[in-house]
Design a protein around this motif. Structure first.
Motif, PDB file in Angstrom:
ATOM      1  N   LYS A  15      49.747  51.681  43.240  1.00 11.22           N
ATOM      2  CA  LYS A  15      49.890  51.403  44.674  1.00 11.22           C
ATOM      3  C   LYS A  15      50.828  52.428  45.296  1.00 11.22           C
ATOM      4  O   LYS A  15      51.611  53.078  44.595  1.00 11.22           O
ATOM      5  N   GLU A  16      50.789  52.489  46.639  1.00  9.13           N
ATOM      6  CA  GLU A  16      51.755  53.324  47.356  1.00  9.13           C
ATOM      7  C   GLU A  16      53.155  52.774  47.063  1.00  9.13           C
ATOM      8  O   GLU A  16      53.357  51.557  47.006  1.00  9.13           O
ATOM      9  N   GLY A  17      54.137  53.648  46.803  1.00  6.51           N
ATOM     10  CA  GLY A  17      55.502  53.220  46.503  1.00  6.51           C
ATOM     11  C   GLY A  17      55.802  53.186  45.011  1.00  6.51           C
ATOM     12  O   GLY A  17      56.960  53.149  44.607  1.00  6.51           O
ATOM     13  N   VAL A  34      54.685  57.705  44.844  1.00 10.04           N
ATOM     14  CA  VAL A  34      53.408  57.915  45.531  1.00 10.04           C
ATOM     15  C   VAL A  34      53.519  57.521  47.004  1.00 10.04           C
ATOM     16  O   VAL A  34      53.930  56.403  47.326  1.00 10.04           O
ATOM     17  N   LYS A  35      53.180  58.460  47.881  1.00  8.14           N
ATOM     18  CA  LYS A  35      53.304  58.243  49.325  1.00  8.14           C
ATOM     19  C   LYS A  35      52.134  58.910  50.030  1.00  8.14           C
ATOM     20  O   LYS A  35      51.902  60.111  49.808  1.00  8.14           O
ATOM     21  N   ARG A  36      51.408  58.150  50.844  1.00  5.88           N
ATOM     22  CA  ARG A  36      50.279  58.720  51.582  1.00  5.88           C
ATOM     23  C   ARG A  36      50.739  59.931  52.395  1.00  5.88           C
ATOM     24  O   ARG A  36      51.848  59.932  52.919  1.00  5.88           O
ATOM     25  N   GLN A  38      51.454  62.882  51.294  1.00  7.14           N
ATOM     26  CA  GLN A  38      52.218  63.896  50.541  1.00  7.14           C
ATOM     27  C   GLN A  38      51.353  64.556  49.479  1.00  7.14           C
ATOM     28  O   GLN A  38      50.348  63.991  49.031  1.00  7.14           O
ATOM     29  N   HIS A  49      48.536  62.788  47.116  1.00  4.99           N
ATOM     30  CA  HIS A  49      48.897  61.446  46.647  1.00  4.99           C
ATOM     31  C   HIS A  49      47.782  60.437  46.925  1.00  4.99           C
ATOM     32  O   HIS A  49      47.633  59.471  46.195  1.00  4.99           O
ATOM     33  N   GLU A  50      46.999  60.664  47.984  1.00  2.75           N
ATOM     34  CA  GLU A  50      45.880  59.749  48.304  1.00  2.75           C
ATOM     35  C   GLU A  50      44.957  59.576  47.094  1.00  2.75           C
ATOM     36  O   GLU A  50      44.395  58.510  46.882  1.00  2.75           O
ATOM     37  N   ILE A  53      46.494  56.873  44.582  1.00  2.43           N
ATOM     38  CA  ILE A  53      46.495  55.459  44.981  1.00  2.43           C
ATOM     39  C   ILE A  53      45.158  54.804  44.604  1.00  2.43           C
ATOM     40  O   ILE A  53      44.087  55.356  44.853  1.00  2.43           O
TER      41      ILE A  53
END
Ligand SMILES: C[S@@+](CC[C@H](N)C(=O)[O-])C[C@H]1O[C@@H](n2cnc3c(N)ncnc32)[C@H](O)[C@@H]1O
Length: 306
Positions: A15-17, A34-36, A38, A49-50, A53
């Motif tokens: 998951k994101e984060g 993980v961050k959308r 980036q 990063h997408e 996820i």
């Protein structure tokens, strides 16, 4: 129920984060939150990063110039990839320390110094979810950095990081620890305080890491003076071995062939191929390895009878 980003618990898909360890090569692992929006840049190009996820842990992903693997963080992978702010303890030594502390879930452990938090993560993940780690460092920036990491890694509930000189002010808790670990330049000064922090009713273990014997000698005297028993020191000398199949050479063959072995022994004087016996054996490999990492002095403080 959704699981918060944590080294202790994880969902099947990323998951994101989440903190992930991007395995690039054996020598390059990059810890990444993980961050959308980036993009991670590394040896094999760029990885958005997408694309991470929603993928399963351990999955192989295609970057712009090669493949990488997305690994779930463990204390060992964190030790191998963490941002280093000091000398750190590596996994082989951490494992020995945890064993000598007899660390297990539910225990209260005091540690100093925190340094880069390598051992702190190993302790926290061992005593979780019901135990607690109190880690102390004299340096404020190191303490605040590790506090941030504990929060990001979902370890805040099992850790407390304190700015403190344990050689003059002792530990954050008294009469409650099951174990104390020291990695400071003058452990003998902290040892009387370590004795105070250990639970009187349960007793506990003390382990001290020192790179040289002079420190060990002074630490042993201080442990005895503070009432510790069963004081022992081990030297940490990890050595990697490899099993190989080698030609077996008799003494007679060595005397006739000398250094030519084993290259020329495959053909005899008439040019005929000679079957040579092979034997499985363990060799030190890689040939050049760091050896001594330090000494661990360990001792027990017995419970006080009621
Ligand atoms: C070698 S590092 C510890 C590395 C740590 N074991 C790890 O695995 O990341 C030693 C740390 O002890 C801290 N230190 C030195 N003397 C101290 C003292 N008297 N009280 C508390 N911390 C101390 C230093 O600031 C340094 O961060």
């Amino acid at each position: 129920m959704a699981v918060e980003p944590s080294f202790m618990e994880y969902e099947e898909r990323i998951k994101e984060g989440d903190t992930v360890i991007v395995y690039v090569t054996f020598g390059q692992m990059v810890p990444t939150v993980v961050k959308r929006g980036q993009t991670l840049m590394m040896k094999y190009g760029a990885l958005r990063h997408e694309f991470i996820i929603g993928k399963k842990w351990g999955q192989r992903l295609s970057a712009t110039a090669g493949y990488v693997y997305i690994l779930r963080p463990t204390s060992d992978l964190w030790t191998r990839s963490l941002p280093r702010r000091t000398q750190i303890l590596y996994t082989a030594d951490c494992a020995e320390i945890l064993s000598l502390l007899d660390a297990k879930p539910g225990m209260v452990i005091c540690e100093s110094g925190t340094g880069s938090g390598s051992l702190s993560h190993a302790i926290a993940l061992t005593i979780a979810p019901s135990g607690h780690l109190y880690t102390h460092d004299i340096d404020e920036t190191r303490t605040s950095k590790v506090l941030e990491e504990f929060k990001l890694h979902g370890l805040s509930s099992v850790t407390t990081a304190v700015v403190r000189n344990v050689c003059t002010s002792g530990f954050h808790v008294e009469n409650s620890a099951d174990g104390v670990f020291l990695d400071v330049p003058a452990p003998w000064e902290a040892i009387p305080f370590a004795a105070k922090s250990i639970s009187k009713t349960r007793g506990g273990r003390l382990v001290s890491f020192s790179p040289c014997l002079e420190q060990v000698q002074r630490a042993c005297l201080a442990m005895a003076a503070a009432g510790f028993v069963s004081i022992e020191t081990i030297e940490l000398v990890p050595e990697q071995k490899k099993i190989v199949s080698q030609h077996k050479q008799t003494l007679e063959e060595f005397e006739t062939m000398g250094d030519a072995y084993p290259k020329e022994r495959k053909r005899n004087a008439n040019g005929e191929v000679v079957e040579t016996a092979r034997v499985s054996t363990a060799i030190v490999y890689p040939y050049s390895q760091p050896t001594h990492t330090g000494y661990l002095t360990h001792a027990t403080l017995l419970a006080v009878p009621e």
